[in-house]
Design a protein around this motif. Sequence first.
Motif, short mmCIF file in Angstrom:
data_model
loop_
_atom_site.label_atom_id
_atom_site.label_comp_id
_atom_site.label_asym_id
_atom_site.label_seq_id
_atom_site.Cartn_x
_atom_site.Cartn_y
_atom_site.Cartn_z
N GLY A 47 56.53 -56.43 -130.66
CA GLY A 47 57.47 -56.57 -131.64
C GLY A 47 58.16 -57.82 -132.00
N ASN A 51 61.85 -56.28 -132.49
CA ASN A 51 62.40 -55.56 -131.36
C ASN A 51 63.74 -55.77 -130.88
OD1 ASN A 51 62.57 -53.84 -129.23
ND2 ASN A 51 60.21 -53.71 -129.03
N LEU A 93 59.44 -52.27 -137.03
CA LEU A 93 59.22 -52.28 -135.52
C LEU A 93 58.28 -51.16 -135.34
CD1 LEU A 93 59.16 -53.10 -132.46
CD2 LEU A 93 61.37 -51.63 -132.46
#
Length: 447
Positions: A47, A51, A93
């Motif tokens: 990610g 993330n 994500l």
Amino acid sequence: MPDTPGVADRRDAVCVIGAGASGLTAIKNLREHGYAVDCYERETSVGGGWNWRHDRSTVSSSTHLISSRPLTEFPDFPMPDDWPDYPHHGQVLSYLERYAEHFGLSGHVWFGTEVASVVPVGDGRWDVTTHSTGGGAERTQRYAAVVVANGHNWAPRMPEIPGEFRGRFLHAGAYKNPAILRGRKVLVIGGGNSGCDIAVEAAQQAAQVWHSTRRGYWYAPNYVLGRPADQSGALMRRLRLPMWLRRWFYRRTVTATSADVTRFGLPAPDHRPYESHPIVNSQLIHYLGHGRITPVPDVARFDDAAVELADGSRVEPDLVIAATGYRPQFEFLAPELLDLDADGRPDLHLHAFARRHPTLAVVGLLQPDAGLFPLAHWQSVAVARWLRLRTADPVRAAAVQQAESKRPVEQWSRVGALPTARHWFEVSGIDYLKVLAELLKRLEPSS
């Protein structure tokens, strides 16, 4: 090349650094071209910057895409049709996680592993030294090529402001939740998209908000002619409208949909439309017009509890947030490998290919006028095909490299972009993809 003691030779395998969006598409496309791939990711999951759990992530709780969904998704893995035009970072994500699962990419990633150094060892090969982020011994492996995909929006570019400030001073990358704004007097420095987004959130939460900008900008609405703004812009480019006509339409759109920002104290733009990365924010004008945001000039210095501005006036905020951008950082590479200048700007063909090292490439080092993911996808396809041609037909590969080295930068960089660090990697998405398509044809195997 003879074996080197302590170095594990991965032969024809390619090393990818980073498992964010650009790293994931690099793994996928290299694998599809027959390469074994080892990807090293310092975090424990995919990610990258999307993330929010990752240390280097700069997304806040309210971060959304500023490019629309259809112009952001990978060409071979569409986002769900029922998603909003501008998805939330949590949706982005989940999209990257599903992308990794769909193409079976995580099995090629060494999570919790940081790259310490990447060193050329001759014949286009590289020794990559890594170590666990939790400590432990280093290990070195030799690769046929290296693809860097470590992102460029995580190392804060802090403004150099003389003096001392008694209040709290942080970079926008450390801003995570609007709760920090509630009831406070907030000064936001920076007129880019992040600065405008934070100023808007502060207008909803803070007791008082000042927004400091160095120059005037063009503020585009999120929607034009009923469609996301980037889609309307892409349509004009596909119709091959000349730049003067696109600029005329842009000015007319801004005039018709937004107030004259100079009425609120903002400086007039000091450049023409499309010479700066677009500021896409429909709410900034709303809060300026309602007096919830006070525009102020550039910051001159800190003075204890006060901030002195360029016009000599002073404000006394509790919190200063610097939305002053990020700098590219390649701490594992010697500067000369990417031809970094004194300011840290790399010199790469198509912002991707190292000019003096044919087996070193960077994916995702772009600032397009629409979504990045499609460009990173085709960049990595070009890297994979280039590496394959270099092995199969080195004479033809050398000819392609020589021809590409003569390609005018104007073909793929944004024409007239402002000469600031924020615009180092500016490209017109459609023009860039057109150049990549020409390169991909040159890299096709001979029949």
